[in-house]
Design a protein around this motif. Structure first.
Motif, PDB file in Angstrom:
ATOM      1  N   THR A 100       0.822  -1.210   0.000  1.00 18.04           N
ATOM      2  CA  THR A 100       0.000   0.000   0.000  1.00 18.04           C
ATOM      3  C   THR A 100       0.853   1.255   0.000  1.00 18.04           C
ATOM      4  O   THR A 100       0.529   2.238  -0.677  1.00 18.04           O
ATOM      5  CB  THR A 100      -0.942   0.000   1.217  1.00 18.04           C
ATOM      6  OG1 THR A 100      -1.744  -1.185   1.189  1.00 18.04           O
ATOM      7  CG2 THR A 100      -1.852   1.215   1.210  1.00 18.04           C
ATOM      8  N   CYS A 104       0.435   3.827  -3.081  1.00 22.96           N
ATOM      9  CA  CYS A 104      -0.208   5.103  -2.774  1.00 22.96           C
ATOM     10  C   CYS A 104       0.778   6.256  -2.621  1.00 22.96           C
ATOM     11  O   CYS A 104       0.378   7.363  -2.254  1.00 22.96           O
ATOM     12  CB  CYS A 104      -1.041   4.970  -1.497  1.00 22.96           C
ATOM     13  SG  CYS A 104      -2.430   3.821  -1.632  1.00 22.96           S
ATOM     14  N   GLU A 124      -4.452   6.071  -9.076  1.00 19.22           N
ATOM     15  CA  GLU A 124      -5.512   6.132  -8.069  1.00 19.22           C
ATOM     16  C   GLU A 124      -6.186   4.779  -7.892  1.00 19.22           C
ATOM     17  O   GLU A 124      -6.465   4.354  -6.760  1.00 19.22           O
ATOM     18  CB  GLU A 124      -6.537   7.186  -8.485  1.00 19.22           C
ATOM     19  CG  GLU A 124      -7.668   7.381  -7.495  1.00 19.22           C
ATOM     20  CD  GLU A 124      -8.638   8.457  -7.950  1.00 19.22           C
ATOM     21  OE1 GLU A 124      -9.854   8.181  -7.979  1.00 19.22           O
ATOM     22  OE2 GLU A 124      -8.178   9.560  -8.294  1.00 19.22           O
ATOM     23  N   CYS A 127      -3.935   2.371  -5.919  1.00 21.33           N
ATOM     24  CA  CYS A 127      -3.907   2.764  -4.509  1.00 21.33           C
ATOM     25  C   CYS A 127      -5.188   2.327  -3.811  1.00 21.33           C
ATOM     26  O   CYS A 127      -5.147   1.709  -2.741  1.00 21.33           O
ATOM     27  CB  CYS A 127      -3.724   4.273  -4.408  1.00 21.33           C
ATOM     28  SG  CYS A 127      -3.748   4.912  -2.712  1.00 21.33           S
ATOM     29  N   ALA A 220      -3.072   8.770   2.205  1.00 24.65           N
ATOM     30  CA  ALA A 220      -3.329   8.477   0.790  1.00 24.65           C
ATOM     31  C   ALA A 220      -4.679   9.015   0.346  1.00 24.65           C
ATOM     32  O   ALA A 220      -4.815   9.592  -0.738  1.00 24.65           O
ATOM     33  CB  ALA A 220      -3.257   6.967   0.562  1.00 24.65           C
ATOM     34  N   ILE A 224      -5.539  11.751  -2.571  1.00 29.21           N
ATOM     35  CA  ILE A 224      -6.507  11.532  -3.649  1.00 29.21           C
ATOM     36  C   ILE A 224      -7.577  12.624  -3.637  1.00 29.21           C
ATOM     37  O   ILE A 224      -7.935  13.169  -4.676  1.00 29.21           O
ATOM     38  CB  ILE A 224      -7.155  10.138  -3.518  1.00 29.21           C
ATOM     39  CG1 ILE A 224      -6.118   9.049  -3.817  1.00 29.21           C
ATOM     40  CG2 ILE A 224      -8.347  10.001  -4.457  1.00 29.21           C
ATOM     41  CD1 ILE A 224      -6.619   7.635  -3.561  1.00 29.21           C
TER      42      ILE A 224
END
Length: 231
Positions: A100, A104, A124, A127, A220, A224
């Motif tokens: 992860t 991310c 995206e 992630c 993360a 985003i």
């Protein structure tokens, strides 16, 4: 499934979040990663930020609030004498070690010697896929643990259930975080030795790892939501 981590001796949380999840053990590489994440995700709160450009399915105060609730719930569990009676270990177990973190990590180059070793731009979807796997795994662990014969059954169920409910609420409130392809129930069930002390120790390691991963998830999701990767 897991990689064991060395004991945490009071290193700052953000450094722990970076260094514990990266494969490189060199101090200079860890420092570069720390700087990368500090510049890109913000260094203080570890919490998501809302923005008008947030993708559909992640907008709204509810998602941010639930992510904060998840992050804040875990230290309370770790400090519980009921859950971890007789356990003092600071070891941790993290699902997927660096998956992860790498998926991310923001796209940012700080020179040839300071990179995240990423060969492509921020994805995206990749992630979010890793975050969904994390949430599915830790939910399965909590469900599985609650089925064991616990030392103080009623109290422990009462303490752990709210964290599981937060994950389930995240799935309902934030569609892009809903897990549809990952089932870790069998893996989780095989983690326990059916010995109360051993299982408490294992659970503490997992929850410490979950806390580190929750920090990563919050940062993360904030990245985003900010929309910086689409600029």
């Amino acid at each position: 499934m897991f990689d064991n981590e060395s004991k945490d001796t009071g290193v700052r949380l953000i450094r722990l979040a970076c260094c514990c999840l990266l494969p490189s053990r060199r101090a200079d590489a860890a420092s570069c990663v720390l700087l990368l994440l500090t510049l890109s995700w913000g260094a203080s709160s570890g919490l998501p930020v809302s923005a008008p450009s947030a993708p559909r399915g992640l907008q709204g105060a509810d998602c941010s609030s639930l992510l904060r609730d998840l992050l804040h719930s875990i230290p309370k569990l770790l400090s519980s004498e009921v859950l971890f009676y007789g356990i003092s270990s600071d070891a941790m177990l993290v699902r997927g070690q660096d998956e992860t973190m790498l998926a991310c990590a923001p796209t940012l180059t700080l020179g040839s010697s300071c990179t995240m070793q990423r060969n492509s731009s921020f994805s995206e979807s990749e992630c979010l896929r890793n975050i969904r796997k994390d949430l599915a795994f830790y939910a399965a662990v909590l469900k599985s643990y609650l089925k064991l014969q616990l030392r103080k059954q009623e109290e422990e169920v009462s303490l752990l259930s709210p964290t599981l409910e937060i994950i389930q609420c995240l799935w309902k409130t934030c569609p892009l975080m809903h897990n549809g392809e990952n089932d870790f129930s069998e893996d989780a069930a095989q983690m326990w030795e059916r010995d109360p002390f051993s299982d408490r120790l294992q659970m503490r390691k997992i929850m410490r790892g979950f806390y580190v991963r929750a920090i990563t998830i919050n940062r993360a999701m904030g990245y985003i939501a900010s929309g910086d990767h689409r600029k």
